[in-house]
Design an enzyme around this catalytic site. Structure first.
Site, PDB file in Angstrom:
ATOM      1  N   HIS A  34       0.824  -1.214   0.000  1.00 30.40           N
ATOM      2  CA  HIS A  34       0.000   0.000   0.000  1.00 30.40           C
ATOM      3  C   HIS A  34       0.859   1.265   0.000  1.00 30.40           C
ATOM      4  CE1 HIS A  34      -3.983  -1.847   0.326  1.00 30.40           C
ATOM      5  NE2 HIS A  34      -3.354  -2.809   0.987  1.00 30.40           N
ATOM      6  N   SER A 125      -3.020 -12.104 -10.829  1.00 26.53           N
ATOM      7  CA  SER A 125      -3.422 -12.693 -12.108  1.00 26.53           C
ATOM      8  C   SER A 125      -4.050 -11.624 -13.001  1.00 26.53           C
ATOM      9  CB  SER A 125      -4.405 -13.840 -11.879  1.00 26.53           C
ATOM     10  OG  SER A 125      -5.512 -13.380 -11.140  1.00 26.53           O
ATOM     11  N   GLU A 158      -7.199  -1.117 -15.394  1.00 25.35           N
ATOM     12  CA  GLU A 158      -7.774  -1.595 -14.128  1.00 25.35           C
ATOM     13  C   GLU A 158      -8.493  -0.453 -13.401  1.00 25.35           C
ATOM     14  OE1 GLU A 158      -6.415  -4.829 -12.449  1.00 25.35           O
ATOM     15  OE2 GLU A 158      -7.559  -4.563 -10.617  1.00 25.35           O
ATOM     16  N   ASP A 170       1.953  -3.916  -9.525  1.00 27.29           N
ATOM     17  CA  ASP A 170       1.749  -5.242 -10.112  1.00 27.29           C
ATOM     18  C   ASP A 170       2.130  -5.265 -11.588  1.00 27.29           C
ATOM     19  OD1 ASP A 170       0.719  -5.561  -7.619  1.00 27.29           O
ATOM     20  OD2 ASP A 170      -1.371  -5.675  -8.238  1.00 27.29           O
ATOM     21  N   TYR A 219     -10.157  -1.071  -0.358  1.00 32.98           N
ATOM     22  CA  TYR A 219      -8.915  -0.613  -0.996  1.00 32.98           C
ATOM     23  C   TYR A 219      -9.067   0.849  -1.419  1.00 32.98           C
ATOM     24  CZ  TYR A 219      -4.873  -0.617  -4.138  1.00 32.98           C
ATOM     25  OH  TYR A 219      -3.676  -0.332  -4.754  1.00 32.98           O
TER      26      TYR A 219
HETATM   27  C1  GLA Z   1      -2.900  -4.502  -4.899  1.00 30.46           C
HETATM   28  C2  GLA Z   1      -2.718  -3.377  -5.906  1.00 30.46           C
HETATM   29  C3  GLA Z   1      -1.294  -2.810  -5.873  1.00 30.46           C
HETATM   30  C4  GLA Z   1      -0.865  -2.471  -4.444  1.00 30.46           C
HETATM   31  C5  GLA Z   1      -1.189  -3.622  -3.505  1.00 30.46           C
HETATM   32  C6  GLA Z   1      -0.934  -3.252  -2.064  1.00 30.46           C
HETATM   33  O1  GLA Z   1      -2.137  -5.614  -5.264  1.00 30.46           O
HETATM   34  O2  GLA Z   1      -2.997  -3.838  -7.199  1.00 30.46           O
HETATM   35  O3  GLA Z   1      -1.194  -1.682  -6.711  1.00 30.46           O
HETATM   36  O4  GLA Z   1      -1.438  -1.271  -4.017  1.00 30.46           O
HETATM   37  O5  GLA Z   1      -2.533  -4.061  -3.614  1.00 30.46           O
HETATM   38  O6  GLA Z   1       0.412  -3.009  -1.863  1.00 30.46           O
END
Ligand code: GLA
Length: 390
Positions: A34, A125, A158, A170, A219
């Site tokens: 995060h 994924s 996304e 990611d 989130y």
């Molecule tokens: C998810 C999000 C990432 C990141 C993580 C937490 O995987 O896709 O961008 O914020 O949570 O670190």
């Protein structure tokens, strides 16, 4: 779970032509959770578990996509995109949407995809599908998009089409991952540095097999709380543009003006950024004991201050803490389920995995999945070797 051969064979069977084959990996994150959307630091790695995407171009604007794992298919036109109730097509259409908005010369295509990354386990994924498709379409239609732009296209897909305000980690790990390495990504300058990952450290993921439906809304809420923290800090410190610029000193000084929940979130992020920097120093020294302590501290913050853990993740981490064969463990990814990452002494991988599984089963009456994983390369096109019959 599908292999590259299965994906290719399915494609040949359906479309009678050789596709472009893309291997698009999942990711782990050693530490730095995060922090990406707060312009901080993260320390992820691409892993050997991947999604495989087979694509070929059409002459019109129509697309036919097959999710081989789900035994499902979907058709759409690139000039008339709209969100699907099914969910999964949005990850692919979101990428097309971004390419179209940016004015790239796209045409319709055929696509079969599937792979080895378990969905909902926190190994990304979804980013593998988005970044993998962006990468594949870039090659297929010769669009000339630079790698960093592919990362951004996948992230915006996304954010805008799927609706999760995720950060850049990611997709970045997916595109820039390097076998045998983790990468420290500075999410503000969007630059990275590789750190070799020694073979004297094994990565074991324990999948709780829990996924909470509130994960996505929580989130987005965390993001908003961090933005609120920055807004309040700016009243006194106008040069704070993100929590990356904040210090604990600033937060403490203004604590009376910051709601306690926002204060907790912000102090976690500031501390986690410091932990990533410290973790890199420990990697350089191969000091895995200290590195492991940082992982436990990260989990504590994620659980108590950022409040994105759950009883299952907490239990796996507290069980790991009792096992000296494990250097460190913490929840990985967005939270509210998914898996823990455990840094383990290689010779004890089987023993500790068995103990963690057994203890988890005793407590929750459910078998967790365990994956011993290793780093792998970033997304790339696979050379065609197959003899699969057309
Ligand atoms: C998810 C999000 C990432 C990141 C993580 C937490 O995987 O896709 O961008 O914020 O949570 O670190």
């Amino acid at each position: 779970m599908n292999s590259i051969e299965q994906i290719e064979t399915k494609f040949l069977e359906l479309f009678q032509e050789q596709p472009l084959l893309v291997r698009s990996p999942g990711r782990v994150n050693i530490i730095g959770e995060h922090t990406d959307y707060n312009q901080g630091f993260v320390l992820p790695a691409a892993i050997e578990k991947s999604m495989y995407i087979a694509i070929s171009s059409r002459t019109d604007t129509h697309c036919k996509i097959i999710a081989h794992d789900l035994q499902d298919e979907f058709e759409f036109d690139i000039t008339a995109l709209s969100r699907s109730e099914k969910g999964w097509p949005n990850y692919l259409m979101g990428v097309v949407d971004q390419l179209m908005k940016a004015g790239y010369g796209l045409r319709g295509f055929h696509c079969v995809f599937g792979g080895e990354i378990p969905v909902g386990a926190g190994m990304s994924s979804s980013a593998a599908i988005e970044a993998g498709l962006a990468y594949g379409l870039n090659v297929l239609f010769n669009l000339g998009i630079a790698k960093k732009e592919l990362v951004r296209i996948a992230q915006r897909a996304e954010n805008e089409f799927v609706g999760l305000q995720c950060g850049i980690m990611d997709m970045y790990a997916n595109i820039f991952g390097m076998d045998g390495h983790v990468l420290k990504l500075d999410c503000r300058s969007v630059d990275h540095r590789y750190y070799p990952l020694d073979h004297t450290l094994s990565i074991v993921l324990l999948d709780t097999r829990v996924s909470h439906s509130l994960a996505s809304s929580e989130y987005n809420k965390r993001r908003a709380e961090c933005t609120e923290g920055v807004r309040l800090l700016q009243k006194k410190y106008p040069l704070v543009h993100s929590l990356r610029d904040a210090t604990l000193g600033m937060l403490n000084e203004l604590q009376a003006e910051i709601p306690s929940v926002v204060y907790k979130r912000c102090s976690y992020v500031v501390e986690e950024n410091e932990r990533v920097e410290e973790a890199c120093r420990m990697l350089e020294r191969s000091d895995y004991t200290k590195l492991g302590e940082l992982l436990y501290a990260s989990h504590e913050g994620l659980s108590k201050k950022y409040e994105v853990s759950c009883p299952e993740l907490d239990y796996l981490v507290s069980t790991a803490k009792k096992l000296p064969e494990i250097y460190g463990a913490r929840m990985m990814g967005g939270g509210f389920g998914g898996c823990t990452i455990n840094l383990v002494k290689p010779e004890y991988v089987d023993t500790v995995t068995a103990v963690l599984k057994e203890e988890y089963y005793k407590k929750f009456d459910r078998n967790p999945f365990a994956y011993v994983t290793s780093t792998g390369s970033g997304t790339h096109v696979i050379e065609v070797k197959s003899n699969a019959a057309v």
